[in-house]
Design a protein around this motif. Structure first.
Motif, short mmCIF file in Angstrom:
data_model
loop_
_atom_site.label_atom_id
_atom_site.label_comp_id
_atom_site.label_asym_id
_atom_site.label_seq_id
_atom_site.Cartn_x
_atom_site.Cartn_y
_atom_site.Cartn_z
N ASN A 32 0.86 -1.19 0.00
CA ASN A 32 0.00 0.00 0.00
C ASN A 32 0.89 1.23 0.00
OD1 ASN A 32 -2.62 -1.22 0.20
ND2 ASN A 32 -2.05 -1.79 2.27
N VAL A 33 0.52 2.22 -0.82
CA VAL A 33 1.29 3.45 -0.94
C VAL A 33 0.32 4.63 -0.87
CG1 VAL A 33 2.85 4.82 -2.39
CG2 VAL A 33 2.98 2.32 -2.44
N GLN A 34 0.61 5.60 0.00
CA GLN A 34 -0.17 6.84 0.05
C GLN A 34 0.68 7.96 -0.53
OE1 GLN A 34 -3.52 7.68 1.07
NE2 GLN A 34 -2.77 9.39 -0.16
N THR A 35 0.13 8.69 -1.49
CA THR A 35 0.86 9.79 -2.11
C THR A 35 0.25 11.13 -1.71
OG1 THR A 35 -0.49 9.76 -4.12
CG2 THR A 35 1.45 8.34 -4.10
N SER A 36 1.00 12.18 -1.99
CA SER A 36 0.56 13.53 -1.67
C SER A 36 1.14 14.50 -2.69
CB SER A 36 1.05 13.89 -0.26
OG SER A 36 0.59 15.16 0.11
N PHE A 37 0.36 15.55 -2.99
CA PHE A 37 0.84 16.63 -3.84
C PHE A 37 1.18 17.81 -2.93
CE2 PHE A 37 -2.41 14.42 -6.48
CZ PHE A 37 -1.54 13.87 -7.40
N THR A 49 3.67 5.58 -11.27
CA THR A 49 3.66 4.11 -11.30
C THR A 49 4.49 3.60 -10.12
OG1 THR A 49 3.59 4.20 -13.71
CG2 THR A 49 4.11 2.08 -12.72
N PHE A 50 3.97 2.55 -9.49
CA PHE A 50 4.69 1.87 -8.42
C PHE A 50 4.81 0.40 -8.78
CE2 PHE A 50 2.97 5.60 -6.40
CZ PHE A 50 4.03 6.04 -5.63
N ARG A 51 5.89 -0.22 -8.30
CA ARG A 51 6.07 -1.64 -8.55
C ARG A 51 6.75 -2.30 -7.34
NH1 ARG A 51 10.87 -1.59 -13.17
NH2 ARG A 51 12.55 -0.85 -11.81
N LEU A 52 6.49 -3.59 -7.22
CA LEU A 52 7.19 -4.42 -6.25
C LEU A 52 8.47 -4.90 -6.92
CD1 LEU A 52 4.12 -6.42 -4.98
CD2 LEU A 52 5.42 -4.72 -3.68
N TYR A 53 9.57 -4.79 -6.21
CA TYR A 53 10.88 -5.06 -6.81
C TYR A 53 11.70 -5.92 -5.86
CZ TYR A 53 15.18 -3.92 -9.38
OH TYR A 53 16.33 -3.97 -10.12
N GLU A 54 12.26 -6.99 -6.41
CA GLU A 54 13.12 -7.88 -5.61
C GLU A 54 14.54 -7.34 -5.72
OE1 GLU A 54 15.50 -9.99 -3.98
OE2 GLU A 54 15.55 -11.01 -5.91
N GLN A 55 14.97 -6.68 -4.67
CA GLN A 55 16.21 -5.92 -4.68
C GLN A 55 17.45 -6.80 -4.83
OE1 GLN A 55 16.69 -3.58 -1.09
NE2 GLN A 55 17.34 -1.85 -2.32
N THR A 56 17.48 -7.94 -4.17
CA THR A 56 18.66 -8.80 -4.21
C THR A 56 18.90 -9.33 -5.63
OG1 THR A 56 18.14 -9.44 -1.95
CG2 THR A 56 19.78 -10.77 -3.10
N GLY A 57 17.85 -9.77 -6.30
CA GLY A 57 17.97 -10.29 -7.66
C GLY A 57 17.79 -9.25 -8.73
N LEU A 61 8.76 -7.78 -9.72
CA LEU A 61 7.89 -8.96 -9.58
C LEU A 61 6.86 -8.96 -10.71
CD1 LEU A 61 9.24 -8.97 -6.78
CD2 LEU A 61 7.04 -9.65 -5.83
N THR A 62 6.62 -10.12 -11.30
CA THR A 62 5.66 -10.26 -12.38
C THR A 62 4.28 -9.80 -11.91
OG1 THR A 62 6.90 -12.11 -13.27
CG2 THR A 62 4.61 -11.91 -14.00
N ASP A 63 3.63 -8.95 -12.69
CA ASP A 63 2.31 -8.39 -12.40
C ASP A 63 2.29 -7.52 -11.15
OD1 ASP A 63 1.19 -9.64 -14.66
OD2 ASP A 63 0.83 -11.48 -13.52
N GLY A 64 3.45 -7.11 -10.67
CA GLY A 64 3.53 -6.32 -9.45
C GLY A 64 3.66 -4.83 -9.69
N GLU A 65 2.96 -4.31 -10.70
CA GLU A 65 3.04 -2.89 -11.04
C GLU A 65 1.65 -2.29 -11.08
OE1 GLU A 65 6.03 -1.26 -13.96
OE2 GLU A 65 4.18 -1.08 -15.14
N ARG A 66 1.53 -1.05 -10.62
CA ARG A 66 0.23 -0.37 -10.64
C ARG A 66 0.46 1.10 -10.94
NH1 ARG A 66 -4.51 0.28 -7.19
NH2 ARG A 66 -5.85 1.54 -8.50
N GLY A 67 -0.27 1.62 -11.90
CA GLY A 67 -0.16 3.02 -12.29
C GLY A 67 -1.43 3.79 -12.01
N GLU A 68 -1.29 5.08 -11.85
CA GLU A 68 -2.42 5.99 -11.64
C GLU A 68 -2.18 7.25 -12.47
OE1 GLU A 68 -5.30 5.89 -9.81
OE2 GLU A 68 -4.90 3.82 -9.20
N ILE A 85 -0.83 -2.32 -4.54
CA ILE A 85 -0.14 -3.12 -5.55
C ILE A 85 -0.31 -4.58 -5.15
CG2 ILE A 85 2.03 -3.53 -6.74
CD1 ILE A 85 2.99 -0.87 -5.32
N GLY A 86 -0.76 -5.40 -6.09
CA GLY A 86 -0.92 -6.83 -5.81
C GLY A 86 -2.24 -7.14 -5.15
N PRO A 87 -2.34 -8.33 -4.60
CA PRO A 87 -1.28 -9.28 -4.31
C PRO A 87 -0.80 -10.02 -5.57
CG PRO A 87 -3.37 -10.20 -3.59
CD PRO A 87 -3.64 -8.80 -4.09
#
Length: 127
Positions: A32-37, A49-57, A61-68, A85-87
């Motif tokens: 969950n992400v809360q944004t502000s202007f 756009t936000f995404r889930l990202y596996e930092q070590t590798g 993550l596949t299908d782990g992106e959401r845009g507004e 984003i997700g699950p």
């Protein structure tokens, strides 16, 4: 955290939104992400756009992106979109994965900023 026009990990200072995966298996991951202007101005419609990202590798993550969409605005200070984003399923054989949230703006505002005021990432092992 002030967003930029390049994907970057959300950095909330001393407590960054991340979750370690310390055992091989299958996980459901979401965030969950809360944004502000903050005094933000856009002459035309834009995007975030936000995404889930596996930092070590170093992989999203596949299908782990959401845009507004961001509407055109002039010097607005207000809450922005709250984004889930997700699950999504994350399968790993590793014991050192770290899942983070990354964000990106289509373009930075001509004035002011777009910020992330709160962000949390979750993972539950399902197999």
């Amino acid at each position: 955290y002030t967003m930029t026009a390049t994907y970057a990990s959300v950095d909330m200072g001393t407590t960054d939104p991340s979750i370690p995966i310390t055992a091989a298996g299958t996980y459901m991951v979401w965030a969950n992400v809360q944004t502000s202007f903050v005094g933000a101005s856009y002459a035309a419609v834009n995007s975030m756009t936000f995404r889930l990202y596996e930092q070590t590798g170093a992989a999203a993550l596949t299908d782990g992106e959401r845009g507004e969409m961001i509407p055109s605005m002039t010097t607005i200070t207000n809450l922005g979109p709250s984004i889930m984003i997700g699950p999504v399923e994350h399968v790993t054989a590793d014991t050192d994965d770290v899942i983070v949230i990354q964000g990106d703006l289509g373009a930075t505002p001509s004035a002011g900023t777009v910020t992330v005021t709160k962000a949390t990432v979750y993972a539950v092992r399902v197999r």
